[in-house]
Design a protein around this motif. Structure first.
Motif, PDB file in Angstrom:
ATOM      1  N   ASP A   1      79.831  83.591 110.712  1.00  0.00           N
ATOM      2  CA  ASP A   1      80.107  84.357 111.914  1.00  0.00           C
ATOM      3  C   ASP A   1      81.340  83.860 112.656  1.00  0.00           C
ATOM      4  OD1 ASP A   1      78.007  86.017 111.620  1.00  0.00           O
ATOM      5  OD2 ASP A   1      76.624  84.847 112.855  1.00  0.00           O
ATOM      6  N   ASN A   2      81.852  82.684 112.247  1.00  0.00           N
ATOM      7  CA  ASN A   2      82.815  82.066 113.130  1.00  0.00           C
ATOM      8  C   ASN A   2      84.083  81.561 112.464  1.00  0.00           C
ATOM      9  OD1 ASN A   2      81.342  82.059 115.751  1.00  0.00           O
ATOM     10  ND2 ASN A   2      79.807  81.021 114.476  1.00  0.00           N
ATOM     11  N   MET A   3      84.300  81.785 111.161  1.00  0.00           N
ATOM     12  CA  MET A   3      85.466  81.244 110.496  1.00  0.00           C
ATOM     13  C   MET A   3      86.236  82.331 109.771  1.00  0.00           C
ATOM     14  SD  MET A   3      84.317  77.539 109.126  1.00  0.00           S
ATOM     15  CE  MET A   3      83.096  78.233 108.044  1.00  0.00           C
ATOM     16  N   PRO A   4      87.186  82.936 110.461  1.00  0.00           N
ATOM     17  CA  PRO A   4      87.924  84.040 109.848  1.00  0.00           C
ATOM     18  C   PRO A   4      88.744  83.643 108.645  1.00  0.00           C
ATOM     19  CG  PRO A   4      88.910  83.375 111.949  1.00  0.00           C
ATOM     20  CD  PRO A   4      87.610  82.658 111.838  1.00  0.00           C
ATOM     21  N   GLU A   5      89.031  82.339 108.483  1.00  0.00           N
ATOM     22  CA  GLU A   5      89.871  81.984 107.357  1.00  0.00           C
ATOM     23  C   GLU A   5      89.183  82.197 106.020  1.00  0.00           C
ATOM     24  OE1 GLU A   5      88.837  80.045 109.766  1.00  0.00           O
ATOM     25  OE2 GLU A   5      88.630  77.944 109.182  1.00  0.00           O
ATOM     26  N   TYR A   6      87.855  82.483 106.048  1.00  0.00           N
ATOM     27  CA  TYR A   6      87.139  82.731 104.792  1.00  0.00           C
ATOM     28  C   TYR A   6      86.902  84.208 104.552  1.00  0.00           C
ATOM     29  CZ  TYR A   6      86.072  78.108 103.079  1.00  0.00           C
ATOM     30  OH  TYR A   6      86.164  76.870 102.530  1.00  0.00           O
ATOM     31  N   ASN A   7      87.632  85.045 105.239  1.00  0.00           N
ATOM     32  CA  ASN A   7      87.453  86.488 105.054  1.00  0.00           C
ATOM     33  C   ASN A   7      87.753  86.890 103.614  1.00  0.00           C
ATOM     34  OD1 ASN A   7      86.905  86.561 107.707  1.00  0.00           O
ATOM     35  ND2 ASN A   7      88.688  87.791 108.326  1.00  0.00           N
ATOM     36  N   THR A   8      86.956  87.823 103.133  1.00  0.00           N
ATOM     37  CA  THR A   8      87.193  88.354 101.803  1.00  0.00           C
ATOM     38  C   THR A   8      87.898  89.687 101.915  1.00  0.00           C
ATOM     39  OG1 THR A   8      85.145  89.573 101.674  1.00  0.00           O
ATOM     40  CG2 THR A   8      85.044  87.251 101.066  1.00  0.00           C
ATOM     41  N   SER A   9      88.048  90.350 100.789  1.00  0.00           N
ATOM     42  CA  SER A   9      88.723  91.646 100.792  1.00  0.00           C
ATOM     43  C   SER A   9      87.776  92.783 101.104  1.00  0.00           C
ATOM     44  CB  SER A   9      89.361  91.895  99.420  1.00  0.00           C
ATOM     45  OG  SER A   9      88.361  91.854  98.406  1.00  0.00           O
ATOM     46  N   ARG A  10      86.531  92.480 101.475  1.00  0.00           N
ATOM     47  CA  ARG A  10      85.608  93.562 101.791  1.00  0.00           C
ATOM     48  C   ARG A  10      86.079  94.299 103.034  1.00  0.00           C
ATOM     49  NH1 ARG A  10      80.039  90.013 101.444  1.00  0.00           N
ATOM     50  NH2 ARG A  10      80.379  89.173  99.375  1.00  0.00           N
ATOM     51  N   PRO A  11      85.738  95.586 103.159  1.00  0.00           N
ATOM     52  CA  PRO A  11      86.134  96.337 104.345  1.00  0.00           C
ATOM     53  C   PRO A  11      85.489  95.723 105.575  1.00  0.00           C
ATOM     54  CG  PRO A  11      85.350  97.796 102.599  1.00  0.00           C
ATOM     55  CD  PRO A  11      85.051  96.413 102.168  1.00  0.00           C
TER      56      PRO A  11
ATOM     57  N   LYS B   1      80.486  80.608 120.235  1.00  0.00           N
ATOM     58  CA  LYS B   1      79.115  80.598 119.730  1.00  0.00           C
ATOM     59  C   LYS B   1      78.265  79.565 120.464  1.00  0.00           C
ATOM     60  CE  LYS B   1      78.150  78.512 115.902  1.00  0.00           C
ATOM     61  NZ  LYS B   1      77.049  77.613 116.360  1.00  0.00           N
ATOM     62  N   GLN B   2      78.830  78.382 120.690  1.00  0.00           N
ATOM     63  CA  GLN B   2      78.095  77.339 121.401  1.00  0.00           C
ATOM     64  C   GLN B   2      77.803  77.761 122.842  1.00  0.00           C
ATOM     65  OE1 GLN B   2      79.650  73.367 121.081  1.00  0.00           O
ATOM     66  NE2 GLN B   2      79.935  73.501 118.867  1.00  0.00           N
ATOM     67  N   GLU B   3      78.712  78.483 123.459  1.00  0.00           N
ATOM     68  CA  GLU B   3      78.468  78.957 124.820  1.00  0.00           C
ATOM     69  C   GLU B   3      77.311  79.950 124.848  1.00  0.00           C
ATOM     70  OE1 GLU B   3      82.050  80.458 126.536  1.00  0.00           O
ATOM     71  OE2 GLU B   3      82.913  78.466 126.841  1.00  0.00           O
ATOM     72  N   ARG B   4      77.268  80.857 123.869  1.00  0.00           N
ATOM     73  CA  ARG B   4      76.149  81.807 123.814  1.00  0.00           C
ATOM     74  C   ARG B   4      74.829  81.070 123.623  1.00  0.00           C
ATOM     75  NH1 ARG B   4      79.730  84.627 120.360  1.00  0.00           N
ATOM     76  NH2 ARG B   4      78.500  84.033 118.536  1.00  0.00           N
ATOM     77  N   GLU B   5      74.814  80.116 122.718  1.00  0.00           N
ATOM     78  CA  GLU B   5      73.585  79.362 122.450  1.00  0.00           C
ATOM     79  C   GLU B   5      73.153  78.558 123.672  1.00  0.00           C
ATOM     80  OE1 GLU B   5      74.063  78.529 117.649  1.00  0.00           O
ATOM     81  OE2 GLU B   5      75.069  77.210 119.092  1.00  0.00           O
ATOM     82  N   PHE B   6      74.126  77.947 124.351  1.00  0.00           N
ATOM     83  CA  PHE B   6      73.759  77.155 125.523  1.00  0.00           C
ATOM     84  C   PHE B   6      73.212  78.028 126.643  1.00  0.00           C
ATOM     85  CE2 PHE B   6      74.922  75.667 129.760  1.00  0.00           C
ATOM     86  CZ  PHE B   6      74.135  74.522 129.814  1.00  0.00           C
ATOM     87  N   ARG B   7      73.837  79.169 126.883  1.00  0.00           N
ATOM     88  CA  ARG B   7      73.421  80.012 128.003  1.00  0.00           C
ATOM     89  C   ARG B   7      71.967  80.456 127.849  1.00  0.00           C
ATOM     90  NH1 ARG B   7      75.611  84.667 128.699  1.00  0.00           N
ATOM     91  NH2 ARG B   7      75.662  84.720 130.966  1.00  0.00           N
TER      92      ARG B   7
END
Length: 493
Positions: free
Chosen positions: A12-22, A446-452
Motif C-alpha cells: 500500500d505504501n511503496m510506489p517503486e514496486y509498481n507493476t505494469s498492471r492498470p 499510514k502510521q498517522e492513520r493507524e495512530f489516530r
C-alpha cells in the motif's frame, strides 16, 4: 496461506514496486471523501459488484466479525464467571478492575509510547498466546492471586487485540472497505456479549477448571482467521465503488496501484522501510490527538462512564416483587425470584448493544459526526430516570407490568446508545482521513492513520474503569434510599 501483513502494508505504501498492471482510480487517499458516505451502504451498490468482489467483501466482513467476537468473548466469560472465580467474601468488583485496567494499559502504551511500523502477525500471535495462557492460569490455579493474574493477562491481550484490529482496518482501501471492516468488527464485539454469556451458562456446570479450560482454545481462531480467511489489502485494488468517488467527480491525486504480493522478502522490506519515517514523535502524536479529544474521545468516554454506572450501580437495585402467574402470565415465566431481575436487565442490555453495534454492518447509515455527542446525552437522561426510579420509586403509582415495561424500555435505550456510540466513533475515525495532514511519505501517512484510530481506544476503557469506582457507592446509597422507604428487596440478594 496469505502473506503476513508486513508485506501487504508495503504494497500500500511503496510506489517503486509498481507493476505494469492498470492502475485503479479508487479514492484511497481522497481528502474530500464525503462524511455521509458509507461502506457499501445500499443493497444495490453491493449487488452491482462482480461476484468475486462480493466474495472478497463477505470474507473481509466475516473475518473482522470473528476478530471482534473472539477478542471480546473472554472478557464476557470472565465477568459472567465472577461469582465462581473468587471467594464469597471477596468483592466482585476486583474482577472488573482486573478485567479492565490491563486493557487500559495496553491501549495507552502501544499507540502512545511505541512507534514505528506495526507488525500485525507478530502482534496477533502475542495476543493469542497471552489469552490462552491467561485462561489456563485461571483454570489450573485455585488461589485468588493466580486467578487474578490470569485475568490480567487475558485483559491485556483483549485491549491490545482491539487496538490492533481497528488499526488493521486502516490498511484497507478504498475508505469504504475500511469502514466495512470496522462495521463488522463492532458487530462481532456486540455479539461477544450474548455469545460469551451463553457459553458460560452452558459450561458453568462443569466447574471453573473444565469450563474456563475449554474456553482457552477460543483465541486460536484469531490466527487461523488471519491467515486462512482474511483477504489481503491488495485484493481490493480492482474493487471500484461509486461511494468512493469524489463528490465533485475529481480523481485522487494518488491512485492506488496493485503491487506484487509475495516477491518482496522480509530483508528487502526492512531495507526499504529504513528509507521512510522511523515513527511519529510525541509532538506529532499530540498534534494528531488534540482535535480528536472533543470530537471523538469525550463522547465515547461519557457514554461508557454513564453506561457502566447504570449497569453496575443502578441496575442491581431495579428490583420488584416476583410476578404472580395469575396477573402476569408471561412475566412470571421469566422472573422466578428477585435474583432474576439483574441477569434479565443484562440480557436486554447485551442484546440491544449487539443490534446497535451491528447497525452499519446491517446497512444502516452512520450517525453524522455532529451527532456523536447525542448518545451520551440520551444516556445521561436514562441514568437520571433510572436512578430516580430506584431511589424514589417514581413508577410506583403504576402497575407492576407497566413499571417493568418502562425499565425494560430504558435499558434498551441504554444499550442502543452505547452500541451506536462505539461503532460510529470508530467508523468516523476510520473514514475521517482529511484531518490528518497530507504527507509526501506514504509510510508516515499510514502510521498517522493507524495512530489516530488507535489513540481513541483508551477513552472507553477509562470510562468503564471510572464507572467501576463510581458504581460501588451508587449501589450502596440507592439501596439505603430504598430501605428508608420500606422497600427491602436489595437486602435480600
Amino acid at each position: 496461506m496469505r502473506s503476513a501483513p508486513e508485506s501487504y502494508e508495503l504494497r500500500d505504501n511503496m510506489p517503486e514496486y509498481n507493476t505494469s498492471r492498470p492502475t485503479s482510480h479508487n479514492q484511497y487517499e481522497d481528502d474530500s471523501y464525503a462524511e455521509s458516505s458509507t461502506l457499501l451502504d445500499t443493497e444495490a451498490s453491493t449487488q452491482e459488484l462482480p461476484s468475486h468482489s462480493r466474495s472478497l467483501l463477505r470474507r473481509l466482513g466475516f473475518s473482522f466479525f470473528l476478530f471482534g467476537l473472539i477478542n471480546n468473548v473472554l472478557y464476557v466469560i470472565i465477568l459472567s464467571a465472577a461469582l465462581d472465580l473468587v471467594p464469597p467474601s471477596t468483592p466482585k468488583g476486583i474482577i472488573l478492575f482486573c478485567n479492565i485496567f490491563p486493557s487500559l494499559l495496553a491501549k495507552l502504551g502501544w499507540p502512545y509510547i511505541l512507534k514505528g511500523r506495526i507488525r500485525y502477525a507478530r502482534r496477533l500471535y502475542g495476543c493469542c498466546l497471552l489469552s490462552v495462557t491467561g485462561m489456563i492460569v485461571v483454570a489450573l490455579f485455585d488461589t485468588l492471586i493466580m486467578r487474578l493474574l490470569g485475568i490480567c493477562l487475558a485483559s491485556f491481550s483483549s485491549g491490545l487485540g482491539e487496538l490492533t484490529f481497528l488499526q488493521l482496518s486502516t490498511t484497507y482501501h478504498p475508505p469504504s472497505v475500511g469502514g466495512h471492516s470496522v462495521g463488522y468488527f463492532a458487530s462481532g464485539t456486540g455479539a461477544a456479549g450474548l455469545f460469551g454469556a451463553s457459553v458460560w451458562w452452558l459450561v458453568r456446570g462443569l466447574g471453573v477448571r473444565t469450563g474456563v479450560g475449554l474456553s482457552s482454545v477460543m483465541p486460536l481462531v484469531i490466527p487461523l482467521t488471519f491467515h486462512l480467511l482474511l483477504p489481503s489489502s491488495s485484493a481490493f485494488a480492482s474493487v471500484t465503488l461509486s461511494s468512493d468517488e469524489d463528490p465533485e467527480g475529481s480523481q485522487s491525486a494518488t491512485p492506488y496501484t496493485a503491487l506484487p504480493t509475495d516477491d518482496v522478502s522480509e530483508p528487502v522490506a526492512d531495507a526499504l522501510m529504513s528509507k521512510v519515517a522511523g515513527g511519529l514523535s510525541p509532538s506529532d502524536k499530540w498534534r494528531l490527538v488534540k482535535p480528536l479529544l472533543p470530537k471523538y474521545m469525550l463522547p465515547l468516554f461519557a457514554v461508557y462512564l454513564l453506561e457502566y454506572t447504570i449497569n453496575q450501580g443502578i441496575a442491581p437495585t431495579l428490583l420488584y416483587p416476583v410476578p404472580s402467574p395469575e396477573e402476569y402470565w408471561l412475566l412470571s415465566r421469566i422472573i422466578h425470584s428477585i435474583r432474576d431481575y439483574y441477569p434479565l436487565w443484562q440480557l436486554v442490555y447485551q442484546a440491544t448493544v449487539f443490534l446497535s453495534r451491528s447497525s452499519i454492518s446491517f446497512g444502516l447509515p452512520p450517525l453524522p459526526a455532529r451527532f456523536l455527542p447525542l448518545p451520551a446525552v440520551l444516556q445521561a437522561a436514562v441514568l437520571t430516570v433510572l436512578a430516580l426510579e430506584s431511589a424514589l420509586g417514581i413508577f410506583d403509582g403504576t402497575s407492576q407490568g407497566f413499571s417493568f415495561t418502562l425499565v425494560f424500555f430504558l435499558i434498551s435505550i441504554e444499550g442502543i446508545c452505547g452500541g451506536l456510540a462505539y461503532v460510529n466513533v470508530f467508523y468516523h475515525i476510520n473514514q475521517d482521513r482529511h484531518e490528518a495532514p497530507a504527507s509526501d511519505d506514504p509510510e508516515r501517512a499510514k502510521q498517522e492513520r493507524e495512530f489516530r484510530i488507535g489513540s481513541i481506544g483508551f477513552s472507553d476503557s477509562t470510562g468503564i474503569l471510572l464507572a467501576s469506582l463510581v458504581s460501588m457507592p451508587t449501589e450502596v446509597e440507592l439501596c439505603k434510599a430504598q430501605v428508608a422507604r420500606g422497600k427491602m428487596f436489595c437486602k435480600s440478594l
